[in-house]
Motif scaffolding. Structure first.
Motif, PDB file in Angstrom:
ATOM      1  N   THR A  42       2.422   1.256  -3.966  1.00  0.00           N
ATOM      2  CA  THR A  42       1.397   2.050  -5.001  1.00  0.00           C
ATOM      3  C   THR A  42       2.466   2.585  -6.070  1.00  0.00           C
ATOM      4  O   THR A  42       1.794   3.149  -7.024  1.00  0.00           O
ATOM      5  CB  THR A  42       0.988   3.218  -3.991  1.00  0.00           C
ATOM      6  OG1 THR A  42       1.659   4.078  -3.656  1.00  0.00           O
ATOM      7  CG2 THR A  42       0.075   2.603  -2.745  1.00  0.00           C
TER       8      THR A  42
ATOM      9  N   ASN B  54       7.391   2.739   7.405  1.00  0.00           N
ATOM     10  CA  ASN B  54       7.212   3.956   8.370  1.00  0.00           C
ATOM     11  C   ASN B  54       8.523   4.730   8.400  1.00  0.00           C
ATOM     12  O   ASN B  54       9.646   4.155   8.561  1.00  0.00           O
ATOM     13  CB  ASN B  54       6.950   3.406   9.809  1.00  0.00           C
ATOM     14  CG  ASN B  54       6.785   4.430  10.845  1.00  0.00           C
ATOM     15  OD1 ASN B  54       6.327   5.595  10.589  1.00  0.00           O
ATOM     16  ND2 ASN B  54       6.689   4.086  12.087  1.00  0.00           N
TER      17      ASN B  54
ATOM     18  N   ARG C 252       8.518  -2.227   8.274  1.00  0.00           N
ATOM     19  CA  ARG C 252       7.424  -2.115   7.156  1.00  0.00           C
ATOM     20  C   ARG C 252       5.942  -2.330   8.083  1.00  0.00           C
ATOM     21  O   ARG C 252       5.743  -3.316   8.796  1.00  0.00           O
ATOM     22  CB  ARG C 252       7.705  -3.349   6.260  1.00  0.00           C
ATOM     23  CG  ARG C 252       6.866  -3.410   4.957  1.00  0.00           C
ATOM     24  CD  ARG C 252       7.342  -4.486   4.079  1.00  0.00           C
ATOM     25  NE  ARG C 252       8.610  -4.186   3.539  1.00  0.00           N
ATOM     26  CZ  ARG C 252       8.727  -3.492   2.578  1.00  0.00           C
ATOM     27  NH1 ARG C 252       7.846  -2.816   1.921  1.00  0.00           N
ATOM     28  NH2 ARG C 252      10.158  -3.261   2.027  1.00  0.00           N
TER      29      ARG C 252
ATOM     30  N   LEU D  16       5.001   8.145   5.617  1.00  0.00           N
ATOM     31  CA  LEU D  16       5.168   6.745   5.164  1.00  0.00           C
ATOM     32  C   LEU D  16       5.677   6.753   3.556  1.00  0.00           C
ATOM     33  O   LEU D  16       5.367   7.476   2.716  1.00  0.00           O
ATOM     34  CB  LEU D  16       3.865   5.955   5.196  1.00  0.00           C
ATOM     35  CG  LEU D  16       3.171   5.855   6.569  1.00  0.00           C
ATOM     36  CD1 LEU D  16       1.711   5.347   6.312  1.00  0.00           C
ATOM     37  CD2 LEU D  16       3.946   5.055   7.517  1.00  0.00           C
ATOM     38  N   ASP D  17       6.625   5.770   3.273  1.00  0.00           N
ATOM     39  CA  ASP D  17       6.944   5.427   2.221  1.00  0.00           C
ATOM     40  C   ASP D  17       6.020   4.376   1.657  1.00  0.00           C
ATOM     41  O   ASP D  17       6.133   3.268   1.818  1.00  0.00           O
ATOM     42  CB  ASP D  17       8.518   5.029   2.221  1.00  0.00           C
ATOM     43  CG  ASP D  17       9.146   4.606   0.720  1.00  0.00           C
ATOM     44  OD1 ASP D  17       8.234   4.654  -0.057  1.00  0.00           O
ATOM     45  OD2 ASP D  17      10.231   4.200   0.479  1.00  0.00           O
ATOM     46  N   THR D  18       5.241   4.914   0.574  1.00  0.00           N
ATOM     47  CA  THR D  18       4.258   3.713   0.022  1.00  0.00           C
ATOM     48  C   THR D  18       4.644   3.352  -1.498  1.00  0.00           C
ATOM     49  O   THR D  18       3.723   2.726  -2.038  1.00  0.00           O
ATOM     50  CB  THR D  18       3.000   4.493  -0.046  1.00  0.00           C
ATOM     51  OG1 THR D  18       3.082   5.580  -1.046  1.00  0.00           O
ATOM     52  CG2 THR D  18       2.351   5.163   1.227  1.00  0.00           C
ATOM     53  N   SER D  19       5.911   3.682  -1.948  1.00  0.00           N
ATOM     54  CA  SER D  19       6.373   3.421  -3.210  1.00  0.00           C
ATOM     55  C   SER D  19       6.175   2.027  -3.423  1.00  0.00           C
ATOM     56  O   SER D  19       6.147   1.544  -4.449  1.00  0.00           O
ATOM     57  CB  SER D  19       7.621   4.057  -3.412  1.00  0.00           C
ATOM     58  OG  SER D  19       8.722   3.532  -2.894  1.00  0.00           O
TER      59      SER D  19
ATOM     60  N   TYR E 174       3.530  -0.656   3.407  1.00  0.00           N
ATOM     61  CA  TYR E 174       4.230   0.779   3.621  1.00  0.00           C
ATOM     62  C   TYR E 174       5.246   0.619   4.591  1.00  0.00           C
ATOM     63  O   TYR E 174       5.493  -0.106   5.489  1.00  0.00           O
ATOM     64  CB  TYR E 174       3.032   1.623   4.193  1.00  0.00           C
ATOM     65  CG  TYR E 174       2.155   1.811   3.193  1.00  0.00           C
ATOM     66  CD1 TYR E 174       2.057   1.190   1.966  1.00  0.00           C
ATOM     67  CD2 TYR E 174       0.887   2.691   3.528  1.00  0.00           C
ATOM     68  CE1 TYR E 174       0.914   1.681   1.172  1.00  0.00           C
ATOM     69  CE2 TYR E 174      -0.075   2.914   2.811  1.00  0.00           C
ATOM     70  CZ  TYR E 174      -0.181   2.353   1.567  1.00  0.00           C
ATOM     71  OH  TYR E 174      -1.153   2.747   0.749  1.00  0.00           O
TER      72      TYR E 174
ATOM     73  N   VAL F 274      -3.740   2.470   6.479  1.00  0.00           N
ATOM     74  CA  VAL F 274      -2.299   1.913   6.021  1.00  0.00           C
ATOM     75  C   VAL F 274      -2.612   0.782   5.414  1.00  0.00           C
ATOM     76  O   VAL F 274      -3.452  -0.072   6.047  1.00  0.00           O
ATOM     77  CB  VAL F 274      -1.387   2.111   7.182  1.00  0.00           C
ATOM     78  CG1 VAL F 274      -0.991   3.653   7.732  1.00  0.00           C
ATOM     79  CG2 VAL F 274      -1.800   1.312   8.293  1.00  0.00           C
TER      80      VAL F 274
END
Length: 480
Positions: free
Chosen positions: A95, A115, A75, A89-92, A113, A109
């Motif tokens: 966001t 990676n 993270r 990137l997994d921003t779920s 988030y 970033v």
């Protein structure tokens, strides 16, 4: 009772109270222990680069302007700008955006988030106290402080019953001598007898026993309640607000439509696209490979090149294949149809000629549609969905599930603002979410429900109810 000399009655009353409280505390304590076990502790070290070496430092000690390293699967610990490397990137969690975001040199970033691939070098812009994660925690604390406490059924009953009985006993004491001509001592005796016999011992024991049984049954079904009052409050919910990604949808994309050009079969389009994506690391590529039902031949693929933010190029059976965004194929000289793409669209070309396109979407959880129908049957009058996703993706899911309102493109503060505005005039408001971006809203509403199977530890801590398996169908089940 002790003044009257009826010591066994006095002991009995206190014993009933203590047994009832013990059973209730035991049920709630069991749920809280289960929630604690569900939370996973993540490493709190930041990989700081100094003079060619990498040192692990606590986030609170990293100053703005420091150069840090974020490895695959980790993270992002602090807000900053990427100065080296490229990744997805997994921003779920922050966001709510279900589609992975490409990051390369110059990309901003936020802390939180995840990676997905490759090592990123990030120049920090803010210290820990002013990071996006810290701001979410502040929102949670502020929302929790403004939240109105919910009364249990016994508390609501006693708030009316206790002063009523005491008032009647006082009237007996005052009116008995005047009406009957008896002594004041007789009046006091009869008033005290009334207080003893009016003590609802059966109610005091039966209500905690009922909660004990209810909380235990809910726990067996994977629904953990942090307080017995929430079991009763769930029945009074009239508005339910859902997060989208990870709550109503799985956060995993699948191929919905295969749209080949004339003269190309769907199987042929999927064959070339799946082989080109066979070794690619992007989540959309993995979804395309999964959608192909035929046999895959890794030895037929060579010269794979993955372009972050664009797509992949490869030689399959010695022939050049391109798979990716429309702009990626156009830059390679492939002619594509004009017009705006709907949802997530991936194009494929063979020998420089367009084969067709694939439409992908975030898969709705199997129990989501049934959950919405059940909530309607239980009398929930308003169903709303909030998401950080784009308007097209969010609206499509909202229409499919039959939501009354859908709001898209929201950050944590935006979700919190909408939740406060949606507070119904009658009944209670429940919010169902899973990520860190949902934590402030979970803490602010009457009842916060977190998806424990996929939820972040911040969301689990902020919620009042935790659904262990992450199934939205458990929400109406807990109200029944």
């Amino acid at each position: 009772a002790m003044f009257l000399g009826d010591y066994s009655e006095a002991v009995g009353v206190m014993l009933f109270y203590r047994v009832g409280e013990y059973l209730q505390e035991r049920a709630v304590g069991s749920s809280r222990r289960s929630v604690s076990e569900l939370m996973s502790l993540r490493p709190e070290a930041v990989h700081v680069k100094k003079a060619g070496a990498v040192d692990d430092v606590p986030p609170s000690e990293v100053l703005p302007g420091s150069l840090i390293e974020v490895r695959p699967g980790e993270r992002v610990p602090l807000d900053g700008v990427v100065t080296g490397g490229c990744s997805v990137l997994d921003t779920s969690a922050m966001t709510g955006e279900s589609l992975p975001v490409e990051a390369g040199s110059g990309s901003s970033v936020l802390a939180g988030y995840i990676n997905g691939q490759g090592v990123l070098e990030v120049r920090t812009e803010r210290d820990w106290r002013h990071s996006a994660l810290a701001r979410v925690q502040e929102l949670v604390e502020a929302a929790s402080g403004r939240k109105s406490p919910l009364e249990g059924r016994l508390s609501s009953f006693s708030r009316i019953y206790t002063p009523l009985v005491i008032s009647i006993a006082a009237l007996v004491f005052l009116l008995y001598p005047l009406v009957t001509g008896g002594s004041w001592a007789d009046g006091l005796f009869r008033a005290l007898v009334l207080l003893v016999i009016s003590c609802p011992c059966a109610l005091v024991l039966s209500i905690p026993l009922g909660f004990f049984a209810g909380i235990g049954r809910a726990a067996r079904q994977g629904i953990l309640l942090k307080g017995s009052n929430y079991l009763d409050a769930l029945r009074k919910v009239k508005t339910v607000v859902f997060d989208k990604t990870g709550t109503l949808t799985e956060g995993v994309f699948s191929v919905d439509e295969v749209l080949p050009r004339d003269g190309v079969s769907p199987e042929e389009l999927l064959y070339w696209a799946a082989h080109a994506e066979l070794s690619a690391s992007h989540p959309l590529g993995r979804s395309i490979v999964k959608a192909y039902e035929g046999t895959l031949f890794p030895d037929r693929v060579a010269e794979l090149v993955e372009v972050t933010g664009g797509g992949v190029s490869a030689r399959v059976e010695g022939r050049p294949v391109l798979v990716g965004k429309k702009s990626f194929l156009q830059e390679a000289g492939v002619r594509t149809e004009e017009g705006e793409d709907r949802g997530v669209t991936v194009y494929a070309a063979l020998d420089g000629i367009l084969l067709g396109c694939l439409r992908l979407s975030d898969r709705v959880k199997p129990g989501a549609e049934r959950a919405v129908r059940k909530l309607r049957e239980l009398g929930v009058s308003n169903l709303v969905m909030l998401t950080g996703d784009s308007s097209s993706a969010g609206t499509e899911v909202g229409l499919k599930l039959g939501m009354d309102e859908v709001f898209c493109g929201l950050m944590p503060a935006g979700k919190l603002e909408h939740v406060r505005r949606l507070k119904p005039e009658t009944g209670l408001l429940a919010f169902v979410g899973d990520g860190m971006n949902d934590a402030p809203s979970l803490a602010a509403v009457d009842i916060g429900i977190a998806m424990g199977g996929v939820g972040s530890d911040t969301a689990l801590q902020a919620a009042d109810v935790v659904v262990m398996k992450g199934d939205p169908l458990a929400v109406p089940l807990g109200m029944m």
